[in-house]
Motif scaffolding. Sequence first.
Motif, PDB file in Angstrom:
ATOM      1  N   SER A  24       0.436  -7.586  -8.964  1.00  0.00           N
ATOM      2  CA  SER A  24      -0.210  -6.281  -9.122  1.00  0.00           C
ATOM      3  C   SER A  24      -1.108  -6.040  -7.922  1.00  0.00           C
ATOM      4  CB  SER A  24      -1.041  -6.248 -10.412  1.00  0.00           C
ATOM      5  OG  SER A  24      -0.205  -6.290 -11.536  1.00  0.00           O
ATOM      6  N   PRO A  25      -0.799  -5.013  -7.141  1.00  0.00           N
ATOM      7  CA  PRO A  25      -1.572  -4.778  -5.911  1.00  0.00           C
ATOM      8  C   PRO A  25      -2.913  -4.137  -6.194  1.00  0.00           C
ATOM      9  CG  PRO A  25       0.052  -3.050  -6.201  1.00  0.00           C
ATOM     10  CD  PRO A  25       0.267  -4.027  -7.323  1.00  0.00           C
ATOM     11  N   ILE A  26      -3.703  -4.038  -5.165  1.00  0.00           N
ATOM     12  CA  ILE A  26      -4.970  -3.319  -5.252  1.00  0.00           C
ATOM     13  C   ILE A  26      -4.659  -1.843  -5.475  1.00  0.00           C
ATOM     14  CG2 ILE A  26      -6.958  -2.554  -3.868  1.00  0.00           C
ATOM     15  CD1 ILE A  26      -6.928  -5.345  -2.578  1.00  0.00           C
ATOM     16  N   SER A  51       6.776   2.165  -1.726  1.00  0.00           N
ATOM     17  CA  SER A  51       7.272   3.285  -2.535  1.00  0.00           C
ATOM     18  C   SER A  51       8.603   2.962  -3.196  1.00  0.00           C
ATOM     19  CB  SER A  51       7.412   4.549  -1.662  1.00  0.00           C
ATOM     20  OG  SER A  51       6.153   5.010  -1.262  1.00  0.00           O
ATOM     21  N   GLU A  52       8.646   1.821  -3.847  1.00  0.00           N
ATOM     22  CA  GLU A  52       9.787   1.379  -4.653  1.00  0.00           C
ATOM     23  C   GLU A  52      11.036   1.034  -3.844  1.00  0.00           C
ATOM     24  OE1 GLU A  52      10.232   3.569  -8.513  1.00  0.00           O
ATOM     25  OE2 GLU A  52       8.748   4.922  -7.632  1.00  0.00           O
ATOM     26  N   THR A  53      10.899   0.963  -2.518  1.00  0.00           N
ATOM     27  CA  THR A  53      12.051   0.661  -1.666  1.00  0.00           C
ATOM     28  C   THR A  53      11.780  -0.598  -0.849  1.00  0.00           C
ATOM     29  OG1 THR A  53      12.564   3.011  -1.466  1.00  0.00           O
ATOM     30  CG2 THR A  53      13.536   1.537   0.183  1.00  0.00           C
ATOM     31  N   GLN A  54      12.797  -1.442  -0.752  1.00  0.00           N
ATOM     32  CA  GLN A  54      12.651  -2.607   0.118  1.00  0.00           C
ATOM     33  C   GLN A  54      12.748  -2.133   1.558  1.00  0.00           C
ATOM     34  OE1 GLN A  54      15.650  -5.991   1.014  1.00  0.00           O
ATOM     35  NE2 GLN A  54      14.423  -6.782  -0.681  1.00  0.00           N
ATOM     36  N   ARG A  55      11.704  -2.364   2.294  1.00  0.00           N
ATOM     37  CA  ARG A  55      11.653  -1.838   3.656  1.00  0.00           C
ATOM     38  C   ARG A  55      11.934  -2.923   4.693  1.00  0.00           C
ATOM     39  NH1 ARG A  55       6.396   1.725   5.146  1.00  0.00           N
ATOM     40  NH2 ARG A  55       5.366  -0.298   4.920  1.00  0.00           N
ATOM     41  N   SER A  70       6.957   2.227  -9.936  1.00  0.00           N
ATOM     42  CA  SER A  70       6.279   3.453  -9.487  1.00  0.00           C
ATOM     43  C   SER A  70       4.761   3.281  -9.384  1.00  0.00           C
ATOM     44  CB  SER A  70       6.614   4.625 -10.415  1.00  0.00           C
ATOM     45  OG  SER A  70       6.239   4.313 -11.742  1.00  0.00           O
ATOM     46  N   ASN A  71       4.215   2.313 -10.100  1.00  0.00           N
ATOM     47  CA  ASN A  71       2.769   2.073  -9.996  1.00  0.00           C
ATOM     48  C   ASN A  71       2.451   1.032  -8.921  1.00  0.00           C
ATOM     49  OD1 ASN A  71       3.710  -0.240 -11.163  1.00  0.00           O
ATOM     50  ND2 ASN A  71       2.388  -0.177 -12.982  1.00  0.00           N
ATOM     51  N   SER A  72       3.422   0.732  -8.090  1.00  0.00           N
ATOM     52  CA  SER A  72       3.334  -0.215  -6.972  1.00  0.00           C
ATOM     53  C   SER A  72       3.364  -1.683  -7.385  1.00  0.00           C
ATOM     54  CB  SER A  72       2.096   0.036  -6.088  1.00  0.00           C
ATOM     55  OG  SER A  72       2.225   1.259  -5.412  1.00  0.00           O
ATOM     56  N   ARG A  73       3.315  -1.963  -8.639  1.00  0.00           N
ATOM     57  CA  ARG A  73       3.470  -3.354  -9.070  1.00  0.00           C
ATOM     58  C   ARG A  73       4.837  -3.851  -8.624  1.00  0.00           C
ATOM     59  NH1 ARG A  73       5.233  -6.558 -13.292  1.00  0.00           N
ATOM     60  NH2 ARG A  73       6.249  -4.795 -14.355  1.00  0.00           N
ATOM     61  N   SER A  74       4.885  -5.131  -8.306  1.00  0.00           N
ATOM     62  CA  SER A  74       6.134  -5.675  -7.791  1.00  0.00           C
ATOM     63  C   SER A  74       6.512  -6.948  -8.523  1.00  0.00           C
ATOM     64  CB  SER A  74       6.001  -5.944  -6.287  1.00  0.00           C
ATOM     65  OG  SER A  74       7.172  -6.529  -5.756  1.00  0.00           O
ATOM     66  N   GLU A  75       7.773  -7.187  -8.596  1.00  0.00           N
ATOM     67  CA  GLU A  75       8.295  -8.432  -9.149  1.00  0.00           C
ATOM     68  C   GLU A  75       9.233  -9.071  -8.143  1.00  0.00           C
ATOM     69  OE1 GLU A  75       8.381  -7.571 -13.976  1.00  0.00           O
ATOM     70  OE2 GLU A  75      10.244  -7.530 -12.835  1.00  0.00           O
ATOM     71  N   TYR A  89       4.206 -19.119  -4.003  1.00  0.00           N
ATOM     72  CA  TYR A  89       4.668 -17.779  -3.663  1.00  0.00           C
ATOM     73  C   TYR A  89       3.469 -16.835  -3.665  1.00  0.00           C
ATOM     74  CZ  TYR A  89       9.346 -19.567  -3.996  1.00  0.00           C
ATOM     75  OH  TYR A  89      10.486 -20.301  -3.764  1.00  0.00           O
ATOM     76  N   LEU A  90       3.250 -16.244  -2.504  1.00  0.00           N
ATOM     77  CA  LEU A  90       2.113 -15.352  -2.325  1.00  0.00           C
ATOM     78  C   LEU A  90       2.588 -13.917  -2.227  1.00  0.00           C
ATOM     79  CD1 LEU A  90       0.186 -17.316   0.455  1.00  0.00           C
ATOM     80  CD2 LEU A  90      -0.500 -17.096  -1.928  1.00  0.00           C
ATOM     81  N   CYS A  91       1.820 -13.021  -2.791  1.00  0.00           N
ATOM     82  CA  CYS A  91       2.076 -11.627  -2.513  1.00  0.00           C
ATOM     83  C   CYS A  91       0.828 -11.038  -1.867  1.00  0.00           C
ATOM     84  CB  CYS A  91       2.498 -10.847  -3.760  1.00  0.00           C
ATOM     85  SG  CYS A  91       1.173 -10.217  -4.767  1.00  0.00           S
ATOM     86  N   ALA A  92       1.034 -10.002  -1.120  1.00  0.00           N
ATOM     87  CA  ALA A  92      -0.062  -9.328  -0.434  1.00  0.00           C
ATOM     88  C   ALA A  92       0.156  -7.834  -0.536  1.00  0.00           C
ATOM     89  CB  ALA A  92      -0.123  -9.756   1.036  1.00  0.00           C
ATOM     90  N   SER A  93      -0.916  -7.096  -0.654  1.00  0.00           N
ATOM     91  CA  SER A  93      -0.778  -5.649  -0.674  1.00  0.00           C
ATOM     92  C   SER A  93      -1.594  -5.031   0.459  1.00  0.00           C
ATOM     93  CB  SER A  93      -1.214  -5.075  -2.031  1.00  0.00           C
ATOM     94  OG  SER A  93      -2.634  -5.050  -2.173  1.00  0.00           O
ATOM     95  N   SER A  94      -1.162  -3.874   0.883  1.00  0.00           N
ATOM     96  CA  SER A  94      -1.888  -3.121   1.895  1.00  0.00           C
ATOM     97  C   SER A  94      -1.657  -1.640   1.655  1.00  0.00           C
ATOM     98  CB  SER A  94      -1.442  -3.514   3.314  1.00  0.00           C
ATOM     99  OG  SER A  94      -0.098  -3.151   3.534  1.00  0.00           O
ATOM    100  N   LEU A  95      -2.417  -0.828   2.333  1.00  0.00           N
ATOM    101  CA  LEU A  95      -2.308   0.609   2.107  1.00  0.00           C
ATOM    102  C   LEU A  95      -0.909   1.131   2.421  1.00  0.00           C
ATOM    103  CD1 LEU A  95      -5.717   1.845   3.544  1.00  0.00           C
ATOM    104  CD2 LEU A  95      -4.931   2.098   1.181  1.00  0.00           C
ATOM    105  N   GLU A  96      -0.459   0.863   3.656  1.00  0.00           N
ATOM    106  CA  GLU A  96       0.803   1.457   4.074  1.00  0.00           C
ATOM    107  C   GLU A  96       1.795   0.444   4.632  1.00  0.00           C
ATOM    108  OE1 GLU A  96       1.583   4.873   3.988  1.00  0.00           O
ATOM    109  OE2 GLU A  96      -0.263   5.168   2.846  1.00  0.00           O
TER     110      GLU A  96
END
Lengths: 113, 109
Positions: A24-26, A51-55, A70-75, A89-96
């Motif tokens: 769950s991101p910030i 935005s729900e797309t693997q970039r 859609s709420n930016s949470r990721s699995e 396994y680490l996840c990281a979130s950022s604005l863009e």
Amino acid sequence: KAGVTQTPRYLIKTRGQQVTLSCSPISGHRSVSWYQQTPGQGLQFLFEYFSETQRNKGNFPGRFSGRQFSNSRSEMNVSTLELGDSALYLCASSLEGFEDEQYFGPGTRLTVT
Amino acid sequence: AQRVTQPEKLLSVFKGAPVELKCNYSYSGSPELFWYVQYSRQRLQLLLRHISRESIKGFTADLNKGETSFHLKKPFAQEEDSAMYYCALHSGGYQKVTFGTGTKLQVIP
């Protein structure tokens, strides 16, 4: 504000099983990245979602997959687990994206037996 | 392919001594470089990035495109600087990020 959260924190699985990890991101962050950390290989990039797309995708086999809601949470999902998948396994979130500061979660410790 | 090399797994220095954590990269384009730090029992966090050209906690890093290096420096080490340091490269745009294997800095009191 609340930091990045990851669940579960610890997991033990058997070879051949599959596993799903959650991040769950910030609030307000739209980019979520996943990393595998092992003593031998260090920190390796798995993939990034925006935005729900693997970039972006790192050099991991197709057994590793993910998605973003859609709420930016990721699995992140790993199928047909192998002993070598044991890692943090680490996840990281950022604005863009990577150009912005990434905020890391505490990680999920996966042990495959 | 992009690559980040941190040649030292462990760097031990005495308190008050200068610190230099080495980072070399391989990338043909214009990279974005970062230093991340992980203190004991804490999360990985951004220390600084080359585009901001700022000093954080006394640390600075200059991008040297000629030598393809982004070494992290601090003139006087403090005990609280003891941590794991990772250099990372982002190749710009929608590209992946590559981390070095990390250097453990140990500041001896």
